[in-house]
Motif scaffolding. Sequence first.
Motif, PDB file in Angstrom:
ATOM      1  N   TYR A 118       0.939  -1.273  -0.042  1.00  0.00           N
ATOM      2  CA  TYR A 118      -0.069   0.107   0.205  1.00  0.00           C
ATOM      3  C   TYR A 118       0.778   1.212  -0.111  1.00  0.00           C
ATOM      4  O   TYR A 118       1.899   1.256   0.996  1.00  0.00           O
ATOM      5  N   LYS A 119       0.367   2.194  -0.925  1.00  0.00           N
ATOM      6  CA  LYS A 119       1.170   3.536  -0.858  1.00  0.00           C
ATOM      7  C   LYS A 119       0.735   4.360   0.345  1.00  0.00           C
ATOM      8  O   LYS A 119      -0.191   5.009   0.151  1.00  0.00           O
ATOM      9  N   VAL A 120       1.846   4.533   1.259  1.00  0.00           N
ATOM     10  CA  VAL A 120       1.234   5.405   2.354  1.00  0.00           C
ATOM     11  C   VAL A 120       1.670   6.922   2.110  1.00  0.00           C
ATOM     12  O   VAL A 120       0.835   7.834   2.191  1.00  0.00           O
ATOM     13  N   SER A 121       2.838   7.364   1.465  1.00  0.00           N
ATOM     14  CA  SER A 121       2.876   8.535   1.030  1.00  0.00           C
ATOM     15  C   SER A 121       3.955   8.126  -0.231  1.00  0.00           C
ATOM     16  O   SER A 121       4.114   7.284  -0.754  1.00  0.00           O
ATOM     17  N   LYS A 122       4.565   9.463  -0.796  1.00  0.00           N
ATOM     18  CA  LYS A 122       5.075   9.344  -1.977  1.00  0.00           C
ATOM     19  C   LYS A 122       6.353   8.641  -1.990  1.00  0.00           C
ATOM     20  O   LYS A 122       6.671   7.910  -2.780  1.00  0.00           O
ATOM     21  N   LEU A 123       6.998   8.440  -0.758  1.00  0.00           N
ATOM     22  CA  LEU A 123       8.314   7.648  -0.593  1.00  0.00           C
ATOM     23  C   LEU A 123       8.064   6.228   0.279  1.00  0.00           C
ATOM     24  O   LEU A 123       9.044   5.814   0.333  1.00  0.00           O
ATOM     25  N   THR A 124       6.941   5.970   0.980  1.00  0.00           N
ATOM     26  CA  THR A 124       6.800   5.055   1.680  1.00  0.00           C
ATOM     27  C   THR A 124       5.528   4.003   1.312  1.00  0.00           C
ATOM     28  O   THR A 124       4.540   4.612   1.030  1.00  0.00           O
ATOM     29  N   THR A 125       5.757   2.825   1.529  1.00  0.00           N
ATOM     30  CA  THR A 125       4.868   1.719   1.393  1.00  0.00           C
ATOM     31  C   THR A 125       4.651   0.998   2.693  1.00  0.00           C
ATOM     32  O   THR A 125       5.545   0.927   3.384  1.00  0.00           O
ATOM     33  N   ARG A 126       3.490   0.408   2.648  1.00  0.00           N
ATOM     34  CA  ARG A 126       3.202  -0.658   3.801  1.00  0.00           C
ATOM     35  C   ARG A 126       2.948  -1.954   3.292  1.00  0.00           C
ATOM     36  O   ARG A 126       1.950  -1.946   2.550  1.00  0.00           O
ATOM     37  N   LEU A 127       3.525  -2.986   3.608  1.00  0.00           N
ATOM     38  CA  LEU A 127       3.017  -4.373   3.358  1.00  0.00           C
ATOM     39  C   LEU A 127       1.942  -4.910   4.135  1.00  0.00           C
ATOM     40  O   LEU A 127       2.125  -4.911   5.232  1.00  0.00           O
ATOM     41  N   ASP A 128       0.807  -5.246   3.500  1.00  0.00           N
ATOM     42  CA  ASP A 128      -0.273  -5.909   4.114  1.00  0.00           C
ATOM     43  C   ASP A 128      -0.542  -7.159   3.269  1.00  0.00           C
ATOM     44  O   ASP A 128      -0.369  -7.425   2.222  1.00  0.00           O
ATOM     45  N   ILE A 129      -0.809  -8.312   4.224  1.00  0.00           N
ATOM     46  CA  ILE A 129      -0.943  -9.385   3.848  1.00  0.00           C
ATOM     47  C   ILE A 129      -2.538  -9.734   4.122  1.00  0.00           C
ATOM     48  O   ILE A 129      -3.162  -9.633   5.151  1.00  0.00           O
ATOM     49  N   GLU A 130      -3.159 -10.275   2.928  1.00  0.00           N
ATOM     50  CA  GLU A 130      -4.544 -10.505   3.071  1.00  0.00           C
ATOM     51  C   GLU A 130      -4.959 -11.932   2.301  1.00  0.00           C
ATOM     52  O   GLU A 130      -3.973 -12.526   1.705  1.00  0.00           O
TER      53      GLU A 130
END
Length: 131
Positions: free
Chosen positions: A34-46
Amino acid sequence: MIPKLRAWKKYDSPEMFKDIAFIDFNKKLLGVNYKVSKLTTRLDIETLDKFILMQSTGLKDKNGIEIYEGDVVKDNLSEKYIVKYNRGFCAYFIYSFDNQEEFMAIYPNIILEVIGNIYENPELLEDTKND
Protein backbone atom coordinates in the motif's frame (compact mmCIF):
# COMPACT_ATOMS: atom_id res chain seq x y z
CA MET A 1 9.90 -15.27 -17.71
CA ILE A 2 8.33 -14.24 -14.42
CA PRO A 3 4.62 -13.46 -14.85
CA LYS A 4 3.64 -9.88 -14.04
CA LEU A 5 0.37 -9.55 -12.14
CA ARG A 6 -1.93 -6.94 -10.73
CA ALA A 7 -4.71 -7.54 -8.23
CA TRP A 8 -8.19 -6.03 -7.87
CA LYS A 9 -9.35 -6.01 -4.25
CA LYS A 10 -13.04 -6.77 -4.55
CA TYR A 11 -14.12 -6.39 -0.89
CA ASP A 12 -13.92 -3.68 1.77
CA SER A 13 -12.55 -0.73 -0.22
CA PRO A 14 -12.13 -1.83 -3.86
CA GLU A 15 -8.70 -0.92 -5.21
CA MET A 16 -6.22 -1.99 -7.91
CA PHE A 17 -2.76 -3.06 -6.78
CA LYS A 18 0.13 -3.20 -9.22
CA ASP A 19 2.78 -3.66 -6.53
CA ILE A 20 2.36 -7.26 -5.41
CA ALA A 21 5.02 -8.36 -2.93
CA PHE A 22 4.21 -12.08 -2.93
CA ILE A 23 1.56 -14.71 -3.54
CA ASP A 24 1.38 -17.89 -1.49
CA PHE A 25 -1.06 -20.23 -3.21
CA ASN A 26 -0.59 -22.95 -0.56
CA LYS A 27 -1.62 -20.66 2.30
CA LYS A 28 -3.92 -18.62 0.04
CA LEU A 29 -2.28 -15.31 0.97
CA LEU A 30 -1.39 -12.24 -1.04
CA GLY A 31 1.04 -9.54 0.06
CA VAL A 32 0.43 -6.10 -1.42
CA ASN A 33 2.31 -2.87 -0.95
CA TYR A 34 0.00 0.00 0.00
CA LYS A 35 1.32 3.43 -0.86
CA VAL A 36 1.33 5.40 2.40
CA SER A 37 3.08 8.48 1.01
CA LYS A 38 5.18 9.38 -2.00
CA LEU A 39 8.23 7.68 -0.49
CA THR A 40 6.84 4.97 1.79
CA THR A 41 4.80 1.83 1.36
CA ARG A 42 3.28 -0.59 3.84
CA LEU A 43 3.12 -4.34 3.29
CA ASP A 44 -0.32 -5.80 4.02
CA ILE A 45 -1.03 -9.51 3.89
CA GLU A 46 -4.58 -10.54 3.04
CA THR A 47 -6.40 -13.70 2.00
CA LEU A 48 -6.24 -14.42 -1.71
CA ASP A 49 -10.01 -14.78 -2.02
CA LYS A 50 -10.41 -11.01 -1.55
CA PHE A 51 -8.66 -10.38 -4.89
CA ILE A 52 -9.01 -10.99 -8.60
CA LEU A 53 -5.60 -11.58 -10.19
CA MET A 54 -4.88 -10.38 -13.71
CA GLN A 55 -1.79 -11.26 -15.70
CA SER A 56 0.03 -8.99 -18.12
CA THR A 57 -0.14 -9.96 -21.78
CA GLY A 58 3.51 -8.95 -22.15
CA LEU A 59 2.48 -6.32 -24.71
CA LYS A 60 2.13 -2.55 -24.47
CA ASP A 61 -0.37 -0.23 -26.08
CA LYS A 62 0.47 2.61 -28.45
CA ASN A 63 1.29 4.86 -25.45
CA GLY A 64 3.63 2.33 -23.80
CA ILE A 65 1.06 1.23 -21.18
CA GLU A 66 1.20 -2.45 -20.29
CA ILE A 67 -1.89 -4.44 -21.37
CA TYR A 68 -3.42 -6.77 -18.75
CA GLU A 69 -6.34 -9.16 -18.94
CA GLY A 70 -9.47 -7.30 -17.90
CA ASP A 71 -8.37 -4.15 -19.72
CA VAL A 72 -10.72 -2.33 -22.07
CA VAL A 73 -8.87 -1.30 -25.21
CA LYS A 74 -9.80 0.48 -28.39
CA ASP A 75 -8.33 0.15 -31.84
CA ASN A 76 -7.56 2.88 -34.38
CA LEU A 77 -11.25 2.81 -35.48
CA SER A 78 -12.38 3.47 -31.86
CA GLU A 79 -13.93 0.00 -31.56
CA LYS A 80 -13.80 -1.20 -27.94
CA TYR A 81 -12.66 -4.65 -26.84
CA ILE A 82 -12.07 -6.56 -23.60
CA VAL A 83 -8.77 -8.39 -23.12
CA LYS A 84 -9.29 -11.99 -21.97
CA TYR A 85 -7.21 -15.14 -21.75
CA ASN A 86 -8.45 -17.94 -24.02
CA ARG A 87 -7.62 -21.31 -22.44
CA GLY A 88 -8.37 -23.22 -25.65
CA PHE A 89 -5.71 -21.34 -27.60
CA CYS A 90 -3.46 -20.57 -24.59
CA ALA A 91 -3.28 -16.96 -25.71
CA TYR A 92 -4.69 -13.51 -24.97
CA PHE A 93 -7.48 -12.32 -27.23
CA ILE A 94 -9.55 -9.18 -27.56
CA TYR A 95 -13.31 -9.74 -27.56
CA SER A 96 -15.71 -7.29 -29.14
CA PHE A 97 -18.57 -5.82 -27.11
CA ASP A 98 -21.13 -6.33 -29.87
CA ASN A 99 -20.58 -10.05 -30.31
CA GLN A 100 -18.83 -11.99 -27.56
CA GLU A 101 -18.11 -14.75 -30.09
CA GLU A 102 -15.97 -12.43 -32.21
CA PHE A 103 -12.38 -12.30 -31.06
CA MET A 104 -8.86 -11.96 -32.36
CA ALA A 105 -5.42 -12.67 -31.04
CA ILE A 106 -3.35 -9.76 -29.76
CA TYR A 107 -0.24 -9.30 -31.86
CA PRO A 108 2.47 -6.68 -31.34
CA ASN A 109 1.57 -4.99 -34.66
CA ILE A 110 -2.09 -4.34 -33.73
CA ILE A 111 -2.42 -0.73 -32.61
CA LEU A 112 -4.41 -0.66 -29.38
CA GLU A 113 -4.92 1.88 -26.62
CA VAL A 114 -5.83 1.00 -23.03
CA ILE A 115 -8.78 3.16 -21.96
CA GLY A 116 -9.49 1.48 -18.61
CA ASN A 117 -10.37 -1.88 -17.13
CA ILE A 118 -13.56 -3.71 -16.26
CA TYR A 119 -13.11 -3.25 -12.49
CA GLU A 120 -12.08 0.39 -12.08
CA ASN A 121 -14.11 1.62 -15.07
CA PRO A 122 -17.36 -0.41 -15.25
CA GLU A 123 -18.99 2.53 -17.01
CA LEU A 124 -17.01 1.57 -20.14
CA LEU A 125 -19.06 -1.62 -20.29
CA GLU A 126 -22.34 0.26 -19.82
CA ASP A 127 -21.51 2.79 -22.57
CA THR A 128 -21.22 0.03 -25.14
CA LYS A 129 -24.56 -1.55 -24.17
CA ASN A 130 -26.31 1.74 -24.96
CA ASP A 131 -24.56 2.34 -28.30
